[in-house]
Design an enzyme around this catalytic site. Structure first.
Site, PDB file in Angstrom:
ATOM      1  N   PRO A  87      -9.813   9.564  15.520  1.00  0.00           N
ATOM      2  CA  PRO A  87     -11.262   9.376  15.654  1.00  0.00           C
ATOM      3  C   PRO A  87     -12.047  10.676  15.459  1.00  0.00           C
ATOM      4  O   PRO A  87     -13.262  10.638  15.285  1.00  0.00           O
ATOM      5  CB  PRO A  87     -11.446   8.831  17.074  1.00  0.00           C
ATOM      6  CG  PRO A  87     -10.134   8.904  17.743  1.00  0.00           C
ATOM      7  CD  PRO A  87      -9.082   9.194  16.732  1.00  0.00           C
ATOM      8  N   GLU A 114      -4.987   9.233  22.438  1.00  0.00           N
ATOM      9  CA  GLU A 114      -5.135  10.385  23.340  1.00  0.00           C
ATOM     10  C   GLU A 114      -4.973  11.709  22.615  1.00  0.00           C
ATOM     11  O   GLU A 114      -5.539  12.708  23.024  1.00  0.00           O
ATOM     12  CB  GLU A 114      -4.153  10.306  24.514  1.00  0.00           C
ATOM     13  CG  GLU A 114      -4.423   9.155  25.471  1.00  0.00           C
ATOM     14  CD  GLU A 114      -3.781   7.832  25.040  1.00  0.00           C
ATOM     15  OE1 GLU A 114      -3.310   7.737  23.875  1.00  0.00           O
ATOM     16  OE2 GLU A 114      -3.753   6.899  25.850  1.00  0.00           O
ATOM     17  N   ARG A 152      -6.321  -1.166  -3.630  1.00  0.00           N
ATOM     18  CA  ARG A 152      -7.064  -2.106  -4.477  1.00  0.00           C
ATOM     19  C   ARG A 152      -7.817  -1.416  -5.603  1.00  0.00           C
ATOM     20  O   ARG A 152      -8.273  -2.062  -6.551  1.00  0.00           O
ATOM     21  CB  ARG A 152      -7.992  -2.992  -3.647  1.00  0.00           C
ATOM     22  CG  ARG A 152      -9.103  -2.263  -2.962  1.00  0.00           C
ATOM     23  CD  ARG A 152      -9.759  -3.144  -1.930  1.00  0.00           C
ATOM     24  NE  ARG A 152     -10.369  -4.332  -2.512  1.00  0.00           N
ATOM     25  CZ  ARG A 152     -11.449  -4.310  -3.280  1.00  0.00           C
ATOM     26  NH1 ARG A 152     -12.043  -3.184  -3.565  1.00  0.00           N
ATOM     27  NH2 ARG A 152     -11.951  -5.429  -3.776  1.00  0.00           N
ATOM     28  N   ASP A 167     -18.187  -3.958  -6.546  1.00  0.00           N
ATOM     29  CA  ASP A 167     -18.166  -4.141  -5.098  1.00  0.00           C
ATOM     30  C   ASP A 167     -19.322  -3.453  -4.406  1.00  0.00           C
ATOM     31  O   ASP A 167     -19.810  -2.442  -4.875  1.00  0.00           O
ATOM     32  CB  ASP A 167     -16.902  -3.506  -4.503  1.00  0.00           C
ATOM     33  CG  ASP A 167     -15.741  -4.463  -4.494  1.00  0.00           C
ATOM     34  OD1 ASP A 167     -15.964  -5.642  -4.771  1.00  0.00           O
ATOM     35  OD2 ASP A 167     -14.634  -4.003  -4.218  1.00  0.00           O
TER      36      ASP A 167
HETATM   37 CL1  6GU Z   1      -8.331   6.821  12.658  1.00  0.00          CL
HETATM   38  N1  6GU Z   1      -7.938   6.315  15.211  1.00  0.00           N
HETATM   39  C1  6GU Z   1      -8.323   5.856  16.417  1.00  0.00           C
HETATM   40  N2  6GU Z   1      -7.477   5.921  17.420  1.00  0.00           N
HETATM   41  N3  6GU Z   1      -9.535   5.347  16.651  1.00  0.00           N
HETATM   42  C2  6GU Z   1     -10.362   5.297  15.601  1.00  0.00           C
HETATM   43  C3  6GU Z   1     -10.025   5.736  14.319  1.00  0.00           C
HETATM   44  C4  6GU Z   1      -8.771   6.263  14.160  1.00  0.00           C
HETATM   45  N4  6GU Z   1     -11.069   5.553  13.511  1.00  0.00           N
HETATM   46  C5  6GU Z   1     -12.011   5.009  14.263  1.00  0.00           C
HETATM   47  N5  6GU Z   1     -11.604   4.863  15.526  1.00  0.00           N
END
Ligand code: 6GU
Length: 257
Positions: A87, A114, A152, A167
């Site tokens: 994230p 984590e 794709r 798209d």
């Molecule tokens: Cl790549 N990993 C996690 N754990 N949460 C996320 C993410 C990735 N992308 C958005 N939320």
């Protein structure tokens, strides 16, 4: 293309990888996808892949040794993008999918939420990707999203080759409405122009619908979409004041460099 995926949950992948476009792309030999269990590179009896964080606090951190061992075994001396799904990464978009689709080989590491020992990021990973501003339990679902978006785009992956170029997001605009038979369903008609067989009028109508839908739902995209003078004029008439994307002048509006 070859894709390697490192995960502690390999069982999450087969259903997604063996369905639809991803399955067909592999069957056609356009991509070879290998999912690896990170535990296979542990050396202790319990096959430990995580440990408690230095300095305390909650959550478990992925240990560096199995990740380094796996990547080094899989890649040897080969120079390959090593992508950590986290994230904290750069938010994935269609341009990033296009860039990844140019590569011969990719390796994805699915991080657990984590975290991953910082030395993996600093000395092994070449790119960190997030799929949006929300929290997933691990990088596995994100890896599947990225792999789908990339595969794709490989030439031959779609039945209908123009589809990828048209798209939503490939043009910088959202797609407009689509219809199929019947021409009238519960009294609701398919727009006349689509049934006219007049290709130029259809193309013009579709472009206008794309512009309308983008203005209504994602006006932020208009700043990054290549538009004609006429289209900018039409948008001004709808009350949109800009900003606009200009290939020469407004390169600074782009968030991808
Ligand atoms: Cl790549 N990993 C996690 N754990 N949460 C996320 C993410 C990735 N992308 C958005 N939320």
């Amino acid at each position: 293309m070859r894709i390697d995926i490192l995960t502690i949950f390999p069982d999450m992948f087969p259903c997604v990888l063996n369905t639809s476009i991803l399955k067909r792309a592999q069957d056609k030999g356009l991509v070879e996808i290998h999912v690896w269990n990170l535990r296979d590179w542990t050396t202790d009896k319990h096959q430990t892949t995580d440990d408690t964080p230095y300095g305390g606090g909650g959550g478990m951190i992925m240990k560096p040794e199995p990740i380094f061992a796996a990547v080094e075994t899989l890649l040897g001396e080969e120079k390959v993008p090593v992508i950590l799904l986290t994230p904290q990464g750069r938010v994935f978009n269609q341009e990033m999918a296009q860039a990844l689709a140019q590569q011969e080989r990719l390796l994805f590491i699915c991080g657990r939420y984590e975290g991953v020992d910082e030395r993996v990021r600093e000395h092994l990973v070449t790119e960190e990707i997030s799929i949006g501003d929300y929290v997933l339990s691990g990088g596995e679902l994100a890896a599947m999203v990225v792999v789908d978006a990339v595969v794709r785009l490989l030439p031959g992956a779609l039945g209908y080759e123009r589809a990828a170029a048209e798209d939503s997001h490939a043009t910088g605009l959202l797609e407009g409405p689509h219809y199929t038979r019947p021409p009238v369903f519960r009294g609701w008609e398919v727009p006349e122009v689509l049934r006219s067989g007049h290709h130029a009028r259809v193309a013009q109508w579709r472009r206008l619908q794309s512009l309308k839908r983008t203005l209504e739902r994602r006006p932020d995209l208009l700043a990054r979409a290549p538009l004609t003078q006429e289209e900018k004029q039409w948008l001004r008439e709808q009350g949109y004041e800009g900003p606009y994307y200009d290939e020469n002048e407004n390169a600074d509006l782009r968030t991808d460099n």
